[in-house]
Design an enzyme around this catalytic site. Structure first.
Site, short mmCIF file in Angstrom:
data_model
loop_
_atom_site.label_atom_id
_atom_site.label_comp_id
_atom_site.label_asym_id
_atom_site.label_seq_id
_atom_site.Cartn_x
_atom_site.Cartn_y
_atom_site.Cartn_z
N THR A 47 0.82 -1.22 0.00
CA THR A 47 0.00 0.00 0.00
C THR A 47 0.85 1.26 0.00
O THR A 47 0.37 2.35 -0.33
CB THR A 47 -0.94 -0.02 1.23
OG1 THR A 47 -1.89 1.03 1.11
CG2 THR A 47 -0.16 0.15 2.53
N LYS A 48 2.12 1.14 0.36
CA LYS A 48 2.99 2.31 0.45
C LYS A 48 3.29 2.93 -0.92
O LYS A 48 3.75 4.07 -1.00
CB LYS A 48 4.29 1.96 1.16
CG LYS A 48 4.12 1.52 2.62
CD LYS A 48 3.49 2.60 3.49
CE LYS A 48 3.51 2.19 4.96
NZ LYS A 48 2.95 3.25 5.83
N ASP A 49 3.03 2.19 -2.00
CA ASP A 49 3.18 2.78 -3.33
C ASP A 49 2.32 4.04 -3.46
O ASP A 49 2.71 5.02 -4.09
CB ASP A 49 2.72 1.79 -4.41
CG ASP A 49 3.73 0.70 -4.68
OD1 ASP A 49 4.77 0.65 -4.01
OD2 ASP A 49 3.46 -0.14 -5.57
#
Length: 345
Positions: A47-49
């Site tokens: 999710t850090k993208d």
């Protein structure tokens, strides 16, 4: 070559629009329907993208970033990988202060993506000069033409999820979601997603996941940071020994704590029962969901969305490694083996 609808201009265009998957076997016997928003489908496998791209593009719009600028950040691994990936495409240097709690898989991946990595001891206070917070600050001060992302105290962290994760979940559930279960570390994912969903329907319950050894749950309940809550734990990307301002505690209805051991085994169960190869924090989110279900949090009409933050490939040297599990004492009990056998039947 003429533009083809099946071709993206670069890998960054694949960020977001991750699938929603119905959970069937691991939730057997629980009241309600359960779905996972599987963030391991992002090109950087987490999710850090979303926050890496959003924060960098906002900095570009403000004229803070230009070709050759060095991006500096603290990370347990996933944010660093995403920043390194975005930096490659956009032409920035990337320096990362990484917690020693991060798996070697993550550290090796960061180096493979061209980042300069400083590994810092995990079990020191946030103010200790050896902590990855302080090391990142020092590197920023010492590096000309650099910016420090500082995801723990960056409102853009939550804004990224308000703009993407929240709307996606609302659309994919056709507005029928009743509960969101999300791990809280920096707090960006849960805060931004919750803000969007609560605006759509204030009755949606937001359930945060915390780790034993972290201060978030008690702070949510008392508004006080209790140092007695802090002790070493193994889960990466979950919980904190400080209070991140990126977390909107007022929008979270309840926190549930999980143990290292339970989260590790639950991640392995996700793989064995649902065929979804999810990460350590995903196991924590699933474990919290099961604990909450047993407490009567859900009923037959509940439609529960659980965010699985990353992919299991990041943890091959940890929770998916039998030797590591044995070294932690996680195979000392047979109850998990028996549970898996029951699930697989």
């Amino acid at each position: 070559m003429e533009q083809n609808l099946g071709i993206t201009n670069n890998i960054l265009e694949l960020i977001g629009k991750t699938p929603m998957i119905k959970l069937n076997r691991i939730t057997k016997g629980l009241k309600g329907e359960f779905f996972t928003k599987f963030e391991g489908y992002n090109p950087g496998h987490s999710t850090k993208d979303r926050i890496a791209l959003h924060i960098i593009e906002q900095a570009e719009k403000q004229g803070i970033l230009k070709k050759g600028t060095t991006i500096i950040e603290t990370t347990s691994g996933n944010t660093g990988f995403s920043l390194a990936m975005v930096s490659i495409i956009k032409g920035y240097e990337c320096i990362l202060a990484v917690s020693s709690k991060s798996s070697m898989d993550k550290i090796d991946m960061l180096k493979a993506m061209g980042a300069k990595v400083y590994v810092c001891p995990a079990h020191v206070s946030a103010n200790d000069p050896r902590s990855y917070y302080q090391v990142a600050k020092r590197l920023h001060e010492e590096t000309a033409d650099s910016i420090y992302i500082n995801q723990y105290f960056n409102q853009l962290n939550a804004d990224a999820h308000y703009a993407s994760t929240g709307p996606e979940i609302w659309e994919q559930t056709q507005g029928k979601i009743t509960h969101l279960v999300a791990a809280s570390g920096t707090g960006g994912t849960i805060s931004g997603t919750a803000k969007y969903l609560k605006e759509k329907n204030p009755n949606i319950k937001i359930l945060g996941v915390d780790a034993f050894g972290s201060v978030l749950k008690k702070f949510h309940e008392t508004k006080e940071l209790d140092p007695a809550e802090i002790y070493p734990y193994r889960i990466e990307g979950l919980g904190k020994n400080l209070i991140p301002t990126a977390t909107n505690f007022d929008i979270i209805d309840k926190f549930e704590k999980v143990s290292d051991e339970d989260a590790a085994h639950r991640a392995r169960e996700i793989a064995l029962t649902e065929g979804i190869f999810a990460g350590y924090t995903s196991g924590a989110a699933m474990q919290a969901t099961i604990q909450l279900a047993k407490q009567g949090e859900f009923d037959e009409n509940s439609k529960v969305v659980i965010i699985f933050p990353d992919h299991g490939s990041r943890y091959m040297s940890k929770i998916y490694n039998d030797n590591w599990m044995a070294e932690q004492g996680f195979f000392d009990t047979q109850k998990y083996v028996q549970q898996v056998v029951e699930f697989i039947k």
